[in-house]
Design an enzyme around this catalytic site. Structure first.
Site, PDB file in Angstrom:
ATOM      1  N   TYR A 301       0.829  -1.207   0.000  1.00  0.00           N
ATOM      2  CA  TYR A 301       0.000   0.000   0.000  1.00  0.00           C
ATOM      3  C   TYR A 301       0.867   1.262   0.000  1.00  0.00           C
ATOM      4  O   TYR A 301       0.603   2.231  -0.713  1.00  0.00           O
ATOM      5  CB  TYR A 301      -0.902   0.019   1.239  1.00  0.00           C
ATOM      6  CG  TYR A 301      -2.084  -0.916   1.194  1.00  0.00           C
ATOM      7  CD1 TYR A 301      -3.067  -0.801   0.211  1.00  0.00           C
ATOM      8  CD2 TYR A 301      -2.245  -1.903   2.160  1.00  0.00           C
ATOM      9  CE1 TYR A 301      -4.161  -1.657   0.190  1.00  0.00           C
ATOM     10  CE2 TYR A 301      -3.339  -2.764   2.143  1.00  0.00           C
ATOM     11  CZ  TYR A 301      -4.291  -2.636   1.156  1.00  0.00           C
ATOM     12  OH  TYR A 301      -5.381  -3.471   1.137  1.00  0.00           O
ATOM     13  N   PHE A 304       2.326   2.232  -3.439  1.00  0.00           N
ATOM     14  CA  PHE A 304       1.320   2.794  -4.342  1.00  0.00           C
ATOM     15  C   PHE A 304       0.888   4.193  -3.904  1.00  0.00           C
ATOM     16  O   PHE A 304       0.623   5.062  -4.730  1.00  0.00           O
ATOM     17  CB  PHE A 304       0.099   1.876  -4.418  1.00  0.00           C
ATOM     18  CG  PHE A 304       0.382   0.554  -5.063  1.00  0.00           C
ATOM     19  CD1 PHE A 304       1.376   0.423  -6.020  1.00  0.00           C
ATOM     20  CD2 PHE A 304      -0.331  -0.580  -4.709  1.00  0.00           C
ATOM     21  CE1 PHE A 304       1.643  -0.794  -6.622  1.00  0.00           C
ATOM     22  CE2 PHE A 304      -0.081  -1.810  -5.309  1.00  0.00           C
ATOM     23  CZ  PHE A 304       0.914  -1.915  -6.264  1.00  0.00           C
ATOM     24  N   LYS A 310      -0.858   9.523 -10.067  1.00  0.00           N
ATOM     25  CA  LYS A 310      -2.119   8.790 -10.128  1.00  0.00           C
ATOM     26  C   LYS A 310      -3.242   9.478  -9.359  1.00  0.00           C
ATOM     27  O   LYS A 310      -4.335   9.702  -9.890  1.00  0.00           O
ATOM     28  CB  LYS A 310      -1.919   7.364  -9.608  1.00  0.00           C
ATOM     29  CG  LYS A 310      -3.193   6.530  -9.607  1.00  0.00           C
ATOM     30  CD  LYS A 310      -2.923   5.066  -9.310  1.00  0.00           C
ATOM     31  CE  LYS A 310      -2.380   4.845  -7.933  1.00  0.00           C
ATOM     32  NZ  LYS A 310      -2.252   3.410  -7.604  1.00  0.00           N
ATOM     33  N   TYR A 311      -2.979   9.845  -8.105  1.00  0.00           N
ATOM     34  CA  TYR A 311      -4.066  10.368  -7.279  1.00  0.00           C
ATOM     35  C   TYR A 311      -4.443  11.800  -7.648  1.00  0.00           C
ATOM     36  O   TYR A 311      -5.583  12.219  -7.433  1.00  0.00           O
ATOM     37  CB  TYR A 311      -3.702  10.234  -5.802  1.00  0.00           C
ATOM     38  CG  TYR A 311      -3.550   8.782  -5.413  1.00  0.00           C
ATOM     39  CD1 TYR A 311      -4.646   7.919  -5.429  1.00  0.00           C
ATOM     40  CD2 TYR A 311      -2.308   8.246  -5.094  1.00  0.00           C
ATOM     41  CE1 TYR A 311      -4.514   6.574  -5.121  1.00  0.00           C
ATOM     42  CE2 TYR A 311      -2.166   6.909  -4.780  1.00  0.00           C
ATOM     43  CZ  TYR A 311      -3.270   6.075  -4.801  1.00  0.00           C
ATOM     44  OH  TYR A 311      -3.136   4.744  -4.505  1.00  0.00           O
ATOM     45  N   GLU A 369     -13.993  -1.996   1.571  1.00  0.00           N
ATOM     46  CA  GLU A 369     -12.696  -2.682   1.581  1.00  0.00           C
ATOM     47  C   GLU A 369     -12.837  -4.024   2.289  1.00  0.00           C
ATOM     48  O   GLU A 369     -13.463  -4.118   3.351  1.00  0.00           O
ATOM     49  CB  GLU A 369     -11.643  -1.821   2.284  1.00  0.00           C
ATOM     50  CG  GLU A 369     -10.291  -2.470   2.463  1.00  0.00           C
ATOM     51  CD  GLU A 369      -9.670  -2.936   1.163  1.00  0.00           C
ATOM     52  OE1 GLU A 369      -9.275  -4.128   1.098  1.00  0.00           O
ATOM     53  OE2 GLU A 369      -9.588  -2.134   0.215  1.00  0.00           O
ATOM     54  N   ASP A 396     -16.507  -7.694   0.510  1.00  0.00           N
ATOM     55  CA  ASP A 396     -16.172  -7.793  -0.915  1.00  0.00           C
ATOM     56  C   ASP A 396     -17.160  -6.915  -1.682  1.00  0.00           C
ATOM     57  O   ASP A 396     -18.372  -7.016  -1.481  1.00  0.00           O
ATOM     58  CB  ASP A 396     -16.289  -9.253  -1.349  1.00  0.00           C
ATOM     59  CG  ASP A 396     -15.831  -9.502  -2.776  1.00  0.00           C
ATOM     60  OD1 ASP A 396     -16.204  -8.704  -3.665  1.00  0.00           O
ATOM     61  OD2 ASP A 396     -15.136 -10.507  -3.017  1.00  0.00           O
ATOM     62  N   MET A 397     -16.651  -6.044  -2.526  1.00  0.00           N
ATOM     63  CA  MET A 397     -17.510  -5.074  -3.224  1.00  0.00           C
ATOM     64  C   MET A 397     -18.635  -5.747  -4.018  1.00  0.00           C
ATOM     65  O   MET A 397     -19.692  -5.161  -4.223  1.00  0.00           O
ATOM     66  CB  MET A 397     -16.662  -4.214  -4.171  1.00  0.00           C
ATOM     67  CG  MET A 397     -16.046  -4.965  -5.333  1.00  0.00           C
ATOM     68  SD  MET A 397     -14.936  -3.937  -6.346  1.00  0.00           S
ATOM     69  CE  MET A 397     -13.541  -3.767  -5.245  1.00  0.00           C
ATOM     70  N   GLU A 412      -9.473   1.612  -7.996  1.00  0.00           N
ATOM     71  CA  GLU A 412      -8.122   1.495  -8.589  1.00  0.00           C
ATOM     72  C   GLU A 412      -7.735   0.017  -8.609  1.00  0.00           C
ATOM     73  O   GLU A 412      -6.779  -0.396  -7.959  1.00  0.00           O
ATOM     74  CB  GLU A 412      -7.094   2.346  -7.838  1.00  0.00           C
ATOM     75  CG  GLU A 412      -7.030   2.119  -6.342  1.00  0.00           C
ATOM     76  CD  GLU A 412      -5.877   2.885  -5.697  1.00  0.00           C
ATOM     77  OE1 GLU A 412      -4.884   3.170  -6.392  1.00  0.00           O
ATOM     78  OE2 GLU A 412      -5.971   3.190  -4.508  1.00  0.00           O
ATOM     79  N   GLU A 421      -5.845  -7.764 -12.855  1.00  0.00           N
ATOM     80  CA  GLU A 421      -6.181  -7.874 -11.435  1.00  0.00           C
ATOM     81  C   GLU A 421      -7.687  -7.948 -11.249  1.00  0.00           C
ATOM     82  O   GLU A 421      -8.210  -7.660 -10.176  1.00  0.00           O
ATOM     83  CB  GLU A 421      -5.551  -6.728 -10.645  1.00  0.00           C
ATOM     84  CG  GLU A 421      -4.038  -6.833 -10.576  1.00  0.00           C
ATOM     85  CD  GLU A 421      -3.376  -5.794  -9.692  1.00  0.00           C
ATOM     86  OE1 GLU A 421      -4.112  -5.102  -8.952  1.00  0.00           O
ATOM     87  OE2 GLU A 421      -2.144  -5.670  -9.743  1.00  0.00           O
TER      88      GLU A 421
END
Length: 614
Positions: A301, A304, A310-311, A369, A396-397, A412, A421
């Site tokens: 984490y 990243f 990216k952000y 999450e 889990d989404m 992401e 992924e």
């Protein structure tokens, strides 16, 4: 970031005292001394002939230097009169005996590196003998010395044009094929006044070049009387600095002091690339993450979260999406629901909160999450930083069922190949929480593929073979890798695109594609490199594809699809590859094969070596 340190040796021309010469080059700050193992004029016949009974020492005593000096300071060269590929049997056999004698001498002295000069494409036997030597003594390194480019003779109308046999790369390819691509046999390329084409240089950058030999004869003299290289040659040298090459200055000094050449090479190093932020990861094989099946660790984490690009792009995308959904006059009185799917440790949550403040729109933020340790961090951030305004959901989404739907979904979930992924499966499974007119960020992503020449990848995969896995398994596995020692044979082409929300009925995330490329020059095909780009929202992009790369982004390395056997490619050849994305209820995997110029076996059939768990 710091500049790379330059290691530069000196190939001495004339010296009578080796120990004194070593002390002298150390005072001049040269890193090592290159010397012949045996005096160049000391030709001997070990198998018959009038010199076969020659008596006396073969060369200088090993007691001239301490063993540590031999190992750290001396690079030996093999006698150049050796011709183990001669058509004359007596010369060939005698040369084989002399080569063996000098290689065993270098091992006796403890030399870390020895240089063997390759003089033509007739080098198969040389490759065989070097292969035999490194198989017996794997600790030593052999530098095969070749010219960087074919040196054309002065123009004469009666000379035939250069052929494949005149190309030094072809010599090298013959040698390393015979020696089975052993890592211990690397390259020392000799520069000359001849300037190679850009394509030639790019191809050499895909080879294991460990040294550039720089003759003093190619240096020019600047207005202050100091040695310099021509501008074109400077550019070539800087490109090789990315491979951490060493240098050897060879030839008589043509300027005031031999130390000036070293100073100039250090100066070129200072003008070269900075030490990469990826230092230590160059050509290092990593298995792609599987965040759906595995919980990521804190250090992953953290890497990243340090991405400087990216952000910012994500925040801009969320801001633009909010502005499009709510008219400027109604923003202060409107609330929008933003759900961050796969929130991790919260960088996208923070990006959403920032976007809400910038637009003046009230947000109802959800952080979804499944990793319990990341959820713990989210709760801490919610209490300490976000004033408990974020609703944190540990699930889990795909199984998330909120009491009302989202205006914007943010995720992401992209891998190095875009979909590897399982972003398609995750977002398709979670899109039931999005309003009919809702926005997904990202809204689309495309995978790209290109043919790759990288013998380094071949040797790295072989070297990394686990004791409990077959070599077939290793060559049917995908790798994430920061490619440096590589040559991309042709520009990347798009494979497929996924879009969200997905309106397909029924949803089918299987894909297949056949791509065609054309090679510019002779090379070898060792596999394919994969990239992706993504449209977050209305032209706000992130990309790892070289032509559109998001400069400064650090979150993704390319992905590598290996081939079980390398394929020899000729300039002008058409390369055709087929790629499949296969999906079942439990797994996703890729299968790939080459159709042209020579058909290959289909790799990873039925996901036998590599799958991504759903």
């Amino acid at each position: 970031m710091q500049k790379k340190q330059i290691a530069c040796g000196l190939q001495a021309c004339n010296y009578s005292d080796l120990e004194e010469t070593v002390r002298e080059i150390q005072k001049l700050s040269y890193s090592f001394l290159v010397v012949p193992l045996v005096h160049p004029r000391y030709k001997r016949q070990l198998i018959g002939g009038k010199c076969s009974d020659r008596r006396g020492p073969l060369t200088r005593s090993d007691m001239i230097l301490p063993t540590t000096e031999w190992t750290k300071t001396i690079v030996g060269t093999i006698s150049t009169h050796i011709n183990v590929d001669s058509e004359i049997a007596s010369i060939r056999k005698n040369s084989e005996a002399i080569l063996k004698q000098e290689l065993t001498l270098s091992s006796h002295l403890g030399l870390h590196i020895v240089i063997v000069k390759v003089k033509s494409i007739r080098c198969t036997n040389l490759g065989r003998l070097l292969y035999s030597n490194v198989a017996k003594c794997p600790s030593g390194i052999i530098w095969a010395q070749l010219p960087l480019t074919y040196n054309e003779p002065p123009h004469r109308s009666d000379l035939p044009p250069p052929t494949i046999e005149d190309d030094p790369w072809e010599w090298w390819h013959r040698l390393r094929t015979a020696s089975n691509y052993r890592k211990q046999i690397a390259l020392a390329l000799e520069l000359s006044k001849a300037i190679p084409s850009e394509a030639e240089v790019e191809r050499w950058l895909g080879e294991p070049v460990q040294c550039l030999i720089v003759p003093t004869s190619i240096f020019l003299t600047n207005q202050h009387g100091y040695p310099v290289l021509a501008r074109a040659m400077q550019q070539i040298v800087r490109k090789f600095l990315a491979l951490d090459v060493q240098f050897i200055i060879t030839g008589k000094s043509r300027h005031k002091d031999i130390q000036l050449y070293l100073s100039y090479m250090i100066h070129l190093g200072d003008m070269g690339p900075l030490v990469s932020k990826y230092a230590g990861y160059e050509d290092f094989l990593q298995f792609p993450l599987q965040p759906l099946a595995d919980n990521l660790e804190a250090q992953v984490y953290e890497v990243f979260e340090k991405d400087p690009i990216k952000y910012k792009q994500y925040q801009l995308a969320i801001q633009k999406a909010l502005e499009d959904r709510v008219h400027e006059n109604k923003r202060s009185e409107t609330t929008q629901t933003v759900m961050v799917l796969g929130a991790g440790r919260g960088p996208l949550v923070q990006a959403a909160i920032n976007a809400g403040k910038l637009t003046g729109i009230n947000l109802n933020v959800y952080a979804v999450e499944k990793n319990p340790h990341a959820v713990n961090t989210l709760h801490a951030l919610n209490a300490e930083l976000w004033n408990n305004q974020v609703k944190i959901i540990e699930t889990d989404m795909r199984y998330f069922n909120p009491d009302h739907k989202a205006d914007i979904l943010v995720s992401e979930l992209l891998g190095s190949f875009g979909d590897n992924e399982l972003s398609p499966e995750c977002l398709d499974g979670a899109q039931h929480v999005l309003k009919d007119d809702g926005i997904s960020i990202p809204c689309a992503y495309t995978s790209y593929l290109a043919p790759l020449h990288s013998p380094k990848m071949l040797t790295e995969i072989r070297a990394a073979q686990p004791s409990d896995k077959t070599l077939l398994y290793c060559f049917e596995t995908l790798y994430v890798v920061h490619l440096v020692n590589q040559y991309q044979i042709a520009p990347a082409q798009a494979c497929w695109t996924f879009r969200h929300p997905n309106q397909d009925k029924p949803i089918d995330n299987k894909r297949e594609v056949t791509l065609r490329f054309q090679a510019q020059q002779n090379c070898i095909l060792t596999g394919f490199v994969g990239y992706f780009d993504t449209e977050l929202y209305k032209g706000i992009m992130l990309s790892t594809e070289p032509r559109t790369y998001s400069e400064g982004m650090i979150s993704w390395f390319p992905i590598f699809f290996p081939l079980q056997e390398v394929i020899n490619i000729r300039g002008g050849d058409n390369i055709e590859v087929s790629l499949w994305r296969c999906v079942t209820d439990r797994n996703v995997w890729y299968e790939w094969c080459v159709n042209k110029p020579f058909p290959s076996v289909v790799n990873n059939v039925n996901g036998r070596s590599y799958t991504i768990a759903l």
